[in-house]
Design an enzyme around this catalytic site. Structure first.
Site, short mmCIF file in Angstrom:
data_model
loop_
_atom_site.label_atom_id
_atom_site.label_comp_id
_atom_site.label_asym_id
_atom_site.label_seq_id
_atom_site.Cartn_x
_atom_site.Cartn_y
_atom_site.Cartn_z
N GLU A 104 0.82 -1.21 0.00
CA GLU A 104 0.00 0.00 0.00
C GLU A 104 0.85 1.26 0.00
OE1 GLU A 104 -0.12 -2.69 2.11
OE2 GLU A 104 -1.87 -2.42 3.41
N CYS B 105 0.11 1.55 7.15
CA CYS B 105 -0.51 1.81 5.86
C CYS B 105 -1.81 2.59 6.01
CB CYS B 105 -0.71 0.50 5.11
SG CYS B 105 0.87 -0.28 4.71
#
Length: 172
Positions: A74, A105
């Site tokens: 991510e 993330c």
């Protein structure tokens, strides 16, 4: 177990999210990235960022390759998308990821102001979109993306299960 009051967009039932053609396509790109990670002996998590119907970034975990525990799919996809779009906000983008985002993330998603997050498998040990906590929808934060969980969860979760089972077999 998820906390009461935490709901996904869609019908609100965990594991039964809406599955638009666009979301299935975006998750397909993320799954391809997760499969690529396996060939590099990385934990198979993949991500893609879509803007105006086009994939502008794609990445997979690279923690082993880069010797960097923060090199999650991510985070790498968000960084690529920001560079590609020459911006500091992704409010009109969707991030597709095969595993529920962790705290790091989820923080990057909030800071980059990602508009939508669509993820596959829930992560009961580190997930911050409803499993362990829900940083993405915390009402105290200045940005809360739309979140849809459980999209193609079986495929993403299966890649992870197979990867870790193979590691257990080789360590015996």
């Amino acid at each position: 177990m998820r906390k009461a009051g935490r709901r996904d967009a869609g019908d609100g039932k965990r594991g039964v999210p809406p599955r638009s053609a666009a979301d299935l396509e975006g998750m397909g790109v993320a799954l391809a990235e997760a499969r690529a990670a396996v060939t590099l002996e990385e934990v198979p998590v993949g991500a893609a960022v879509v803007h105006d119907g086009a994939v502008v970034a794609r990445a997979h975990n690279a923690t082993v390759t880069r010797r960097d525990p923060t090199a999650h799919a991510e985070l790498l996809a968000i960084q690529q998308a920001l560079r590609h779009l020459e911006t500091d906000r992704l409010t009109d983008c969707t991030l597709y990821v095969t595993l529920e985002p962790c705290a790091q993330c989820a923080g990057a998603i909030v800071l980059a102001k990602v508009g939508r997050v669509v993820f596959g498998a829930y992560d009961p040990k580190a997930g911050m979109a409803g499993s362990v906590g829900d940083l993405l929808r915390d009402p105290n934060l200045n940005h809360r993306p739309e979140v849809i969980g459980g999209v193609l969860a079986e495929q993403g979760g299966g890649l992870l299960q197979d990867f870790f089972e193979a590691r257990r077999q080789t360590s015996r």
